[in-house]
Scaffold this motif. Structure first.
Motif, short mmCIF file in Angstrom:
data_model
loop_
_atom_site.label_atom_id
_atom_site.label_comp_id
_atom_site.label_asym_id
_atom_site.label_seq_id
_atom_site.Cartn_x
_atom_site.Cartn_y
_atom_site.Cartn_z
N ASP A 76 2.32 -3.94 -7.34
CA ASP A 76 3.64 -4.55 -7.12
C ASP A 76 4.71 -3.73 -7.83
OD1 ASP A 76 5.97 -6.26 -7.33
OD2 ASP A 76 4.67 -7.94 -6.80
N PRO A 77 5.75 -3.26 -7.12
CA PRO A 77 6.82 -2.50 -7.77
C PRO A 77 7.51 -3.27 -8.90
CG PRO A 77 6.98 -2.29 -5.39
CD PRO A 77 5.96 -3.34 -5.66
N GLY A 78 7.42 -4.60 -8.87
CA GLY A 78 8.00 -5.39 -9.94
C GLY A 78 7.40 -5.09 -11.30
N ILE A 79 6.18 -4.55 -11.33
CA ILE A 79 5.57 -4.16 -12.61
C ILE A 79 6.40 -3.07 -13.28
CG2 ILE A 79 3.50 -3.20 -13.71
CD1 ILE A 79 1.92 -4.44 -11.34
N VAL A 80 6.91 -2.16 -12.47
CA VAL A 80 7.76 -1.09 -13.02
C VAL A 80 9.12 -1.65 -13.41
CG1 VAL A 80 8.65 1.24 -12.68
CG2 VAL A 80 6.52 0.55 -11.56
N VAL A 81 9.65 -2.58 -12.61
CA VAL A 81 10.89 -3.25 -13.01
C VAL A 81 10.70 -3.92 -14.37
CG1 VAL A 81 12.59 -5.01 -12.40
CG2 VAL A 81 11.57 -3.59 -10.60
N ALA A 82 9.53 -4.54 -14.57
CA ALA A 82 9.25 -5.19 -15.86
C ALA A 82 9.28 -4.20 -17.01
CB ALA A 82 7.89 -5.89 -15.80
N ASN A 90 13.56 -6.20 -21.35
CA ASN A 90 13.23 -6.63 -22.71
C ASN A 90 12.08 -7.62 -22.69
OD1 ASN A 90 15.51 -5.39 -24.28
ND2 ASN A 90 16.75 -6.74 -23.00
N LEU A 91 11.06 -7.36 -23.48
CA LEU A 91 9.97 -8.30 -23.67
C LEU A 91 10.32 -9.17 -24.88
CD1 LEU A 91 7.15 -9.39 -23.02
CD2 LEU A 91 6.19 -7.49 -24.36
N HIS A 115 15.23 -11.73 -15.19
CA HIS A 115 14.35 -12.41 -16.14
C HIS A 115 13.07 -12.83 -15.43
CE1 HIS A 115 16.70 -15.52 -14.13
NE2 HIS A 115 15.71 -16.38 -14.39
N ALA A 116 12.06 -13.11 -16.24
CA ALA A 116 10.79 -13.65 -15.74
C ALA A 116 10.09 -14.32 -16.91
CB ALA A 116 9.90 -12.55 -15.15
N TYR A 117 9.74 -15.57 -16.76
CA TYR A 117 8.96 -16.24 -17.79
C TYR A 117 7.49 -15.87 -17.61
CZ TYR A 117 13.29 -18.91 -17.98
OH TYR A 117 14.61 -19.26 -18.08
N LEU A 118 6.80 -15.66 -18.73
CA LEU A 118 5.45 -15.11 -18.69
C LEU A 118 4.37 -16.10 -19.11
CD1 LEU A 118 6.21 -11.63 -20.31
CD2 LEU A 118 5.95 -12.14 -17.87
N GLU A 119 4.62 -16.83 -20.19
CA GLU A 119 3.56 -17.69 -20.73
C GLU A 119 4.14 -18.64 -21.75
OE1 GLU A 119 -0.91 -17.05 -22.64
OE2 GLU A 119 0.64 -15.53 -22.96
N GLY A 120 3.81 -19.93 -21.63
CA GLY A 120 4.19 -20.89 -22.64
C GLY A 120 4.75 -22.16 -22.05
N LEU A 121 5.06 -23.11 -22.94
CA LEU A 121 5.60 -24.41 -22.58
C LEU A 121 7.04 -24.49 -23.08
CD1 LEU A 121 5.05 -27.37 -21.56
CD2 LEU A 121 4.42 -27.91 -23.92
N GLY A 122 7.93 -24.98 -22.23
CA GLY A 122 9.32 -25.06 -22.65
C GLY A 122 10.08 -26.17 -21.96
N VAL A 123 11.25 -26.48 -22.52
CA VAL A 123 12.25 -27.33 -21.88
C VAL A 123 13.25 -26.40 -21.22
CG1 VAL A 123 14.15 -28.93 -22.28
CG2 VAL A 123 12.01 -29.24 -23.49
N GLU A 124 13.48 -26.59 -19.93
CA GLU A 124 14.41 -25.73 -19.20
C GLU A 124 15.56 -26.58 -18.67
OE1 GLU A 124 14.23 -22.15 -15.89
OE2 GLU A 124 12.92 -23.89 -15.62
N LEU A 125 16.78 -26.06 -18.81
CA LEU A 125 17.97 -26.74 -18.33
C LEU A 125 18.81 -25.74 -17.57
CD1 LEU A 125 19.70 -29.32 -18.28
CD2 LEU A 125 20.68 -28.62 -20.48
#
Length: 382
Positions: free
Chosen positions: A217-223, A227-228, A245-255
């Motif tokens: 996936d070309p998005g891997i190079v975009v990643a 910023n990590l 942006h891209a969320y990768l892993e974890g639990l969160g409150v999103e607004l």
């Protein structure tokens, strides 16, 4: 009034099988559980205790309680076990223009190649509930990215060439990767999965993980251009219009603002419109927009964001409790313990377990929160 809200988790493939169940103290369903939506967004409105959806309740009864219009925000619990798509969201003006254009073209709003499903922008804030929450956010400083690409060797030469010079355009590089540069992107990925670097060990490890999940996936190079970020519990990440942006892993409150406009840039089987993404993209490199909340009263912290659509409070009462002033309709969701909330005007009371939520109507003026635990409160910004 306090209006109890409920909703079923959405079963997107990237969702966790355990994080939401662990938060709520229940048996896991065995299916991915990605998001729980609290709001009146027509894509998945919450349900009230009498069986009406929240959008229907607001239409029927909201005017009498000061909730006469659709909510300007959407609150979610988000649980990611693997990467979401790389994406950016349009500004308000861009959303209005794009929505009108696609409406005029007769593209059904639920069509898989539809980009603008409404005429609103979608700035968003995620706050970590897990001990850590990993994400990609914004574009890395160019000098640092050049150092990373240099570690990849000859296989990354076409990418390195496009990053040379003071006039290097990250927008142009991303547009190329997602269109004509797909073959070159595969070479860069092959180099990244075998490369080693002390400085960029985490980024290269992520590239290996993404290649296993999204081969070629070309998005891997975009990643690799982004910023990590690792948030600690309670830290927030604000994503304004145009920021990748891209969320990768974890639990969160999103607004977020109440919108479903997403322009994707890889790591997904869904529609990717590279030209449209580039047209809304903010290509400015810089540090990720991490937000540490500001204490505005004992036990009350506010996440300051530069938009009028929403604001977010985190409330952790002490033994005496805490009073929270609210302007406009709010939604409170518990994330720990069993706090009790009392509406200031009507004196309605609800005790919330983790994952439970209530709408606080605008005529209440605020809440008194007691007991042990934590709640997050979404409300209109100013």
């Amino acid at each position: 009034m306090l209006i109890p809200l409920a909703n079923d988790p959405r079963d997107y493939a990237w969702g966790s099988t355990s994080l939401l169940a662990d938060l709520e103290g229940r048996e896991a369903s065995g299916r991915p559980e990605a998001e729980v939506w609290f709001g009146d967004h027509p894509g998945d409105p919450s349900e009230t205790a009498d069986g009406r959806t929240l959008d229907r309740w607001i239409a029927d009864e909201g005017a009498a309680s000061g909730v006469g219009e659709p909510l300007p925000y959407l609150l979610k619990l988000l649980a990611a076990a693997s990467a979401l798509s790389i994406q950016a969201h349009p500004s308000k003006a861009q959303a209005e223009e794009g929505f009108a254009r696609e409406e005029a073209a007769g593209i059904p709003r639920d069509a898989p190649d539809r980009t603008y499903r409404d005429a609103n922008h979608k700035p968003e804030l995620i706050v970590a509930l897990s001990d850590t929450f990993r994400a990609l956010a914004g574009l890395r400083d160019l000098d640092a990215t050049r150092r990373l690409v240099a570690t990849l060797g000859p296989g990354a030469a076409p990418l390195a060439d496009r990053l040379k010079g003071a006039d290097a355009s990250l927008s142009a590089v991303i547009g190329w990767l997602l269109s004509d540069g797909a073959a070159a992107a595969r070479d860069v990925i092959a180099a990244a999965v075998t490369a080693e670097s002390d400085e960029f060990a985490a980024e290269l490890a992520l590239a290996r993980t993404l290649e296993a999940a999204f081969p070629g996936d070309p998005g891997i190079v975009v990643a690799l251009l982004m910023n990590l970020v690792t948030l600690q519990r309670g830290e927030g990440l604000f994503v304004p219009a145009g920021v990748l942006h891209a969320y990768l892993e974890g639990l969160g409150v999103e607004l977020m603002a109440a919108s479903d406009n997403v322009l994707r840039g890889g790591l997904t089987p869904k529609h990717v419109d590279a030209a449209e993404l580039v047209s809304v993209l903010d290509p400015t490199p810089g540090l990720p927009p991490v937000i540490v909340p500001r204490e505005i009263a004992a036990g009350v912290r506010r996440y300051d964001v530069p938009v009028a659509d929403f604001a977010l409070l985190a409330v952790s009462p002490d033994e005496d409790g805490v009073e929270v002033v609210l302007e406009g309709p709010a939604i409170a969701v518990a994330t720990a313990g069993s706090p009790a909330v009392r509406a200031l005007a009507s004196e309605d009371v609800a005790t919330l377990s983790p994952g439970a939520a209530v709408l606080v109507t605008a005529n209440e003026g605020g809440l008194r929160v007691t007991g042990e635990g934590e709640i997050f409160v979404a409300l209109p910004g100013h």
